[in-house]
Structures are given as structure tokens and as C-alpha cells.
Design an enzyme around this catalytic site. Structure first.
Site, PDB file in Angstrom:
ATOM      1  N   LEU A 254      48.118  51.286 -27.619  1.00 51.24           N
ATOM      2  CA  LEU A 254      47.695  51.096 -26.164  1.00 51.24           C
ATOM      3  C   LEU A 254      48.946  50.644 -25.004  1.00 51.24           C
ATOM      4  CD1 LEU A 254      44.366  49.520 -25.829  1.00 51.24           C
ATOM      5  CD2 LEU A 254      45.446  50.228 -27.912  1.00 51.24           C
TER       6      LEU A 254
ATOM      7  N   ALA B  72      36.203  39.261 -33.115  1.00 47.37           N
ATOM      8  CA  ALA B  72      35.548  39.691 -33.458  1.00 47.37           C
ATOM      9  C   ALA B  72      35.220  39.944 -34.768  1.00 47.37           C
ATOM     10  CB  ALA B  72      34.855  40.574 -32.828  1.00 47.37           C
TER      11      ALA B  72
ATOM     12  N   TYR C 284      34.283  47.503 -44.576  1.00 50.78           N
ATOM     13  CA  TYR C 284      34.078  46.486 -43.702  1.00 50.78           C
ATOM     14  C   TYR C 284      34.656  45.146 -44.110  1.00 50.78           C
ATOM     15  CZ  TYR C 284      31.500  44.196 -39.890  1.00 50.78           C
ATOM     16  OH  TYR C 284      31.079  43.488 -39.127  1.00 50.78           O
TER      17      TYR C 284
ATOM     18  N   ASN D 204      35.937  54.602 -28.524  1.00 47.53           N
ATOM     19  CA  ASN D 204      35.725  55.924 -28.821  1.00 47.53           C
ATOM     20  C   ASN D 204      34.648  56.358 -28.932  1.00 47.53           C
ATOM     21  OD1 ASN D 204      35.368  54.908 -31.074  1.00 47.53           O
ATOM     22  ND2 ASN D 204      36.691  55.775 -31.995  1.00 47.53           N
TER      23      ASN D 204
ATOM     24  N   VAL E   3      27.026  44.632 -28.680  1.00 48.94           N
ATOM     25  CA  VAL E   3      28.030  42.860 -27.883  1.00 48.94           C
ATOM     26  C   VAL E   3      28.737  43.578 -27.008  1.00 48.94           C
ATOM     27  CG1 VAL E   3      28.729  41.508 -28.932  1.00 48.94           C
ATOM     28  CG2 VAL E   3      27.580  41.875 -30.045  1.00 48.94           C
TER      29      VAL E   3
ATOM     30  N   LYS F 176      41.191  51.446 -41.053  1.00 47.09           N
ATOM     31  CA  LYS F 176      42.560  51.247 -40.301  1.00 47.09           C
ATOM     32  C   LYS F 176      41.494  50.845 -39.284  1.00 47.09           C
ATOM     33  CE  LYS F 176      44.285  55.812 -41.630  1.00 47.09           C
ATOM     34  NZ  LYS F 176      43.935  57.322 -41.065  1.00 47.09           N
ATOM     35  N   THR F 177      40.422  51.240 -38.819  1.00 53.01           N
ATOM     36  CA  THR F 177      40.149  50.511 -37.403  1.00 53.01           C
ATOM     37  C   THR F 177      40.098  48.775 -36.831  1.00 53.01           C
ATOM     38  OG1 THR F 177      38.742  52.009 -36.833  1.00 53.01           O
ATOM     39  CG2 THR F 177      38.194  50.196 -35.388  1.00 53.01           C
TER      40      THR F 177
ATOM     41  N   PHE G 298      32.080  56.204 -30.998  1.00 51.61           N
ATOM     42  CA  PHE G 298      31.722  56.382 -32.018  1.00 51.61           C
ATOM     43  C   PHE G 298      30.423  55.407 -32.874  1.00 51.61           C
ATOM     44  CE2 PHE G 298      31.650  54.667 -37.155  1.00 51.61           C
ATOM     45  CZ  PHE G 298      30.890  56.212 -37.310  1.00 51.61           C
TER      46      PHE G 298
HETATM   47  P1  NAD Z   1      28.787  48.852 -31.300  1.00 56.22           P
HETATM   48  O1  NAD Z   1      28.533  49.735 -33.427  1.00 56.22           O
HETATM   49  O2  NAD Z   1      27.531  48.868 -31.405  1.00 56.22           O
HETATM   50  O3  NAD Z   1      30.051  48.215 -31.252  1.00 56.22           O
HETATM   51  C1  NAD Z   1      31.188  48.735 -32.185  1.00 56.22           C
HETATM   52  C2  NAD Z   1      31.947  49.790 -30.830  1.00 56.22           C
HETATM   53  O4  NAD Z   1      33.078  50.139 -31.336  1.00 56.22           O
HETATM   54  C3  NAD Z   1      31.079  51.181 -30.510  1.00 56.22           C
HETATM   55  O5  NAD Z   1      31.237  50.811 -29.104  1.00 56.22           O
HETATM   56  C4  NAD Z   1      32.030  51.961 -30.540  1.00 56.22           C
HETATM   57  O6  NAD Z   1      32.223  53.213 -30.559  1.00 56.22           O
HETATM   58  C5  NAD Z   1      33.731  50.976 -31.193  1.00 56.22           C
HETATM   59  N1  NAD Z   1      34.903  51.278 -32.324  1.00 56.22           N
HETATM   60  C6  NAD Z   1      34.336  52.127 -33.056  1.00 56.22           C
HETATM   61  N2  NAD Z   1      35.402  52.436 -33.821  1.00 56.22           N
HETATM   62  C7  NAD Z   1      35.992  52.547 -33.111  1.00 56.22           C
HETATM   63  C8  NAD Z   1      37.566  52.990 -32.773  1.00 56.22           C
HETATM   64  N3  NAD Z   1      38.148  53.451 -33.222  1.00 56.22           N
HETATM   65  N4  NAD Z   1      38.385  52.703 -31.908  1.00 56.22           N
HETATM   66  C9  NAD Z   1      38.022  52.339 -30.155  1.00 56.22           C
HETATM   67  N5  NAD Z   1      36.498  51.890 -29.889  1.00 56.22           N
HETATM   68  C10 NAD Z   1      35.958  52.027 -31.420  1.00 56.22           C
HETATM   69  O7  NAD Z   1      28.575  47.349 -33.428  1.00 56.22           O
HETATM   70  P2  NAD Z   1      28.503  45.982 -32.153  1.00 56.22           P
HETATM   71  O8  NAD Z   1      26.759  45.110 -32.984  1.00 56.22           O
HETATM   72  O9  NAD Z   1      28.241  45.979 -31.233  1.00 56.22           O
HETATM   73  O10 NAD Z   1      29.874  44.862 -32.981  1.00 56.22           O
HETATM   74  C11 NAD Z   1      30.780  44.322 -32.013  1.00 56.22           C
HETATM   75  C12 NAD Z   1      31.701  44.002 -32.708  1.00 56.22           C
HETATM   76  O11 NAD Z   1      31.154  42.733 -33.406  1.00 56.22           O
HETATM   77  C13 NAD Z   1      31.802  44.583 -34.076  1.00 56.22           C
HETATM   78  O12 NAD Z   1      33.344  44.670 -34.490  1.00 56.22           O
HETATM   79  C14 NAD Z   1      31.491  43.695 -35.580  1.00 56.22           C
HETATM   80  O13 NAD Z   1      32.457  44.030 -36.353  1.00 56.22           O
HETATM   81  C15 NAD Z   1      31.196  42.443 -34.897  1.00 56.22           C
HETATM   82  N6  NAD Z   1      30.137  42.182 -35.656  1.00 56.22           N
HETATM   83  C16 NAD Z   1      29.088  42.823 -35.600  1.00 56.22           C
HETATM   84  C17 NAD Z   1      27.675  41.809 -35.566  1.00 56.22           C
HETATM   85  C18 NAD Z   1      26.667  42.027 -35.444  1.00 56.22           C
HETATM   86  O14 NAD Z   1      25.169  41.271 -35.657  1.00 56.22           O
HETATM   87  N7  NAD Z   1      25.834  42.957 -34.593  1.00 56.22           N
HETATM   88  C19 NAD Z   1      27.800  40.607 -36.478  1.00 56.22           C
HETATM   89  C20 NAD Z   1      29.021  40.094 -37.181  1.00 56.22           C
HETATM   90  C21 NAD Z   1      30.525  41.140 -36.598  1.00 56.22           C
END
Ligand code: NAD
Ligand code: UDP
Length: 323
Positions: free
Chosen positions: A64, A115, A146, A35, A15, A92-93, A37
Site C-alpha cells: 500500500l 501489535a 499466529y 479488510n 482494539v 501471510k497477514t 475479515f
Molecule cells: P480483531 O479481530 O477484532 O481485529 C483485527 C482486525 O484486523 C479486524 O478488523 C480484521 O478485519 C483486520 N484484518 C485481519 N486480517 C487483515 C488483513 N489481511 N488485512 C487488513 N485487515 C485485516 O482483533 P483484536 O482483538 O482487535 O486484535 C487487534 C490486534 O491486537 C491483532 O494484531 C492481535 O493479534 C493483537 N492482540 C490482541 C489481543 C486481544 O486480546 N484482543 C491479544 C494479543 C494481541
């Protein structure tokens, strides 16, 4: 429109990278922090040459220090196989990440958007889910790191808002899909498309009667940006998702049809605490943001399949063994 300096945490993710695209195109100075991950630089590689884009490798659990006008806090693993891999880190995140971005927002007088997720409703016994529903989360189950992490982050956002007047926004995102989903994230859309394209068995967990409502990423990003730019007296939480509700079996059949695949359906155990139904009530988003999704599932799936056909799976490292 004035040019702002905008931080997107988790900006290299699925996203986040689409959000960075939109913000850069509008001319803002965008700082993408990640980061890596669950993502890789390739998601934002095309933005690197731009003068209004910066990429920082950093973990949001550590403080930061930046000067920004707006923060979109997306950093958090989102797929069950990713967030359950190191559940303590996931918690923690969400929690320390929220504290760090809220502290920054307070210091800089920045607006900050969280988010959040439909997972705050857990396995819902109200259907569809309005924002007033307080949820049915198992606090000690495998999804709790989560769900409860995101619930705690919402609490922190509202306490910083009430106690410190931080200008917040909270969006509750329902299942979203599209190009740049990690192909090995184990989420249902990526699994089914990958399996259908390879002609492999499609793995349905349980009997496939559980439902989800799938939102295409462009619609979601539009909703997130409208929320950030909306009136200060509407801070949320607001549901963002597509009302079209499908069983997982229907999704599998649609993936097979659109991929022109001969894959067979196979049934596997349903994971613990897997929500039985999920559909957003988006009355509030319609009213306050004049937002609703425009891209139906078949169209969004077709675009996503096209992207999966364009990538080389060998370029993607599976972040965890859980896919
Ligand atoms: P994603 O895993 O593709 O993106 C999450 C990003 O956060 C990744 O780039 C990851 O490397 C980074 N990240 C994780 N832990 C980190 C840390 N400790 N420090 C720095 N960066 C870190 O997932 P997404 O689908 O793009 O989700 C983005 C956000 O939207 C998230 O917060 C997720 O909870 C929320 N969300 C997404 C959905 C969905 O269906 N895609 C639904 C509900 C909520
Ligand atoms: N699911 C499935 N097969 C898969 C992956 C997921 O049947 O290969 C199911 C899963 O059990 C859940 C639904 O699809 O009922 C959505 O799963 P996902 O992990 O995408 O998201 P979430 O459960 O967090 O909504």
C-alpha cells in the site's frame, strides 16, 4: 501537541476501533485500513462523518502506498477460531503485513508500532512472563500460524530497526476484552457473556484450571498510545496486560454472577496447545511508560456485559464457523 497523519491497520477491529476513537478525539488525521475479515464497518460507523477520519478497505498482505507520520499495525485475526480458519492467510497477514508497513515506514520516515502478543511466549514455563523470556511455542501446532507469525513480525521489526533505522515500537498484548469484541469470535469473554445472557450452558474447555489475565480495552489503548509516544530509545518489546490472574472457571462464575444468569457450567475438550497459565510481568511498562491498568475485572466485565445487552446479535455475521 502536533497533528499527525496516522494509519491504523486493523482499525475497524475490536482494539483498533477504540484506538481510532482516541486518535480522532485528539484531532489527528486518522486513516483506518481494514479488510473486514473479523470486523464490520459498524465498529467505526460513528467516526465516518468526521473530517479527520478515513476508512480504506484493503488487505495488508498487498503493498500500500500512503504518506503517514505514524502506523499502528493491528491487522491480524486475533481469536483462535479466526486465526486457525485459514492458517496460511494468518501467517501471510503477520509476515507480509509487517513487511508492507515497515517498507512504508522506511519510505515515509514514519514511526511504526507492532501489535504483538503474549502468544509469543507459547505455553509458558516461566510465570509471570517477563519480556526476556523467549517462550515455549510449538512451531507445528494449530496455534503456530499466529504465534510464529507474530514472532516473525517481531524479528522483521527489529531487523528493519537495526538495518534501516526504522523507528519502531513493539507491544506484547495479553488477553484484552471490552465492548466491540466480535460476539461470535469464540474467545472466552465473548462466549461466556453471550452464553450467560442467553441462559445457555457455559462451555469450559478442559477443567477450567488454566489461567488468563484480562485487561480492559481502555487500559490497553492507553498503554499502546503511551508506547507510541514514548522515548525513541525504548522500542520494546513491552508487555501490556492486567496482572490480575484468574482461572477460566472463576471467569465463568463471575460472568454468571454479573449477568444474573442461571447458566450451568459444562466441560468440553481442551484445545491442543492451550496455554496452562498466563500473567504479564509489567515492570518495564511501569518503569518506562508509567503505565498500569486501572480497571478491575468485575468493572470491565460489567461494561462489556452492558454493551452485549445493547447489540442485536443478528447484526453480526460470524466470520468463521469456529465459535
Ligand atoms: P480483531 O479481530 O477484532 O481485529 C483485527 C482486525 O484486523 C479486524 O478488523 C480484521 O478485519 C483486520 N484484518 C485481519 N486480517 C487483515 C488483513 N489481511 N488485512 C487488513 N485487515 C485485516 O482483533 P483484536 O482483538 O482487535 O486484535 C487487534 C490486534 O491486537 C491483532 O494484531 C492481535 O493479534 C493483537 N492482540 C490482541 C489481543 C486481544 O486480546 N484482543 C491479544 C494479543 C494481541
Ligand atoms: N475457553 C473456554 N471456553 C470457551 C472459550 C475459551 O474455556 O468457550 C478457554 C480456552 O480454552 C483458553 C481460555 O479460555 O484456555 C482463553 O481462550 P481465548 O480463546 O479467549 O484466548 P487464548 O487462548 O488465545 O488466550
Amino acid at each position: 501537541m502536533s497533528i499527525k497523519r496516522i494509519l491504523v491497520t486493523g482499525g475497524a477491529g475490536f482494539v483498533g476501533s477504540h484506538l481510532c476513537d482516541r486518535l480522532c478525539a485528539q484531532g489527528h488525521d486518522v486513516i483506518c485500513l481494514d479488510n473486514f475479515f473479523t470486523s464490520q464497518k459498524s465498529n467505526v460507523e460513528h467516526l465516518l462523518p468526521r473530517r479527520n477520519f478515513e476508512l480504506i478497505r484493503h488487505d495488508v498482505t498487498h503493498p500500500l502506498w500512503l504518506e503517514v507520520d505514524e502506523i499502528y499495525n493491528l491487522a491480524c485475526p486475533a481469536a483462535p477460531g479466526h486465526y486457525q480458519y485459514n492458517p496460511i492467510k494468518t501467517m501471510k497477514t503477520s509476515v507480509m503485513g509487517a513487511i508492507n508497513v515497515l517498507g512504508m515506514a522506511k519510505r515515509c520516515n514514519a514511526k511504526v508500532l507492532q501489535a504483538s502478543t503474549s502468544e509469543v511466549y507459547g505455553d509458558p514455563d516461566i510465570h509471570p512472563q517477563p519480556e526476556t523470556y523467549r517462550g515455549n511455542v510449538n512451531p507445528i501446532g494449530p496455534r503456530a500460524c499466529y504465534d510464529e507469525g507474530k514472532r516473525c513480525a517481531e524479528t522483521l521489526f527489529f531487523d528493519y530497526h537495526r538495518s534501516n533505522r526504522v523507528n519502531i515500537r513493539v507491544v506484547r498484548i495479553f488477553n484484552t476484552y471490552g465492548p466491540r469484541m466480535h460476539p461470535f469470535d469464540g474467545r472466552v469473554v465473548s462466549n461466556f457473556i453471550r452464553q450467560a445472557l442467553a441462559g445457555e450452558d457455559i462451555t469450559i474447555f478442559g477443567d477450567g484450571s488454566q489461567t488468563r489475565s484480562f485487561c480492559y480495552v481502555d487500559d490497553l489503548v492507553e498503554g499502546i498510545m503511551r508506547m507510541m509516544n514514548g522515548p525513541d530509545d525504548f522500542v520494546g518489546p513491552v508487555n501490556l496486560g492486567n496482572e490480575g490472574e484468574f482461572t477460566i472457571k472463576q471467569l465463568a462464575e463471575e460472568a454468571i454472577r454479573l449477568c444474573g444468569s442461571k447458566s450451568k457450567l459444562v466441560y468440553r475438550d481442551l484445545p491442543a496447545d492451550d496455554p496452562k497459565q498466563r500473567q504479564p510481568d509489567i515492570t518495564l511498562a511501569r518503569k518506562h511508560l508509567e503505565w498500569e491498568p486501572t480497571i478491575p475485572l468485575s468493572e470491565g466485565l460489567a461494561k462489556t456485559i452492558e454493551w452485549f445487552q445493547s447489540i442485536n446479535l443478528a447484526d453480526f455475521r460470524a466470520p468463521t464457523p469456529n465459535y
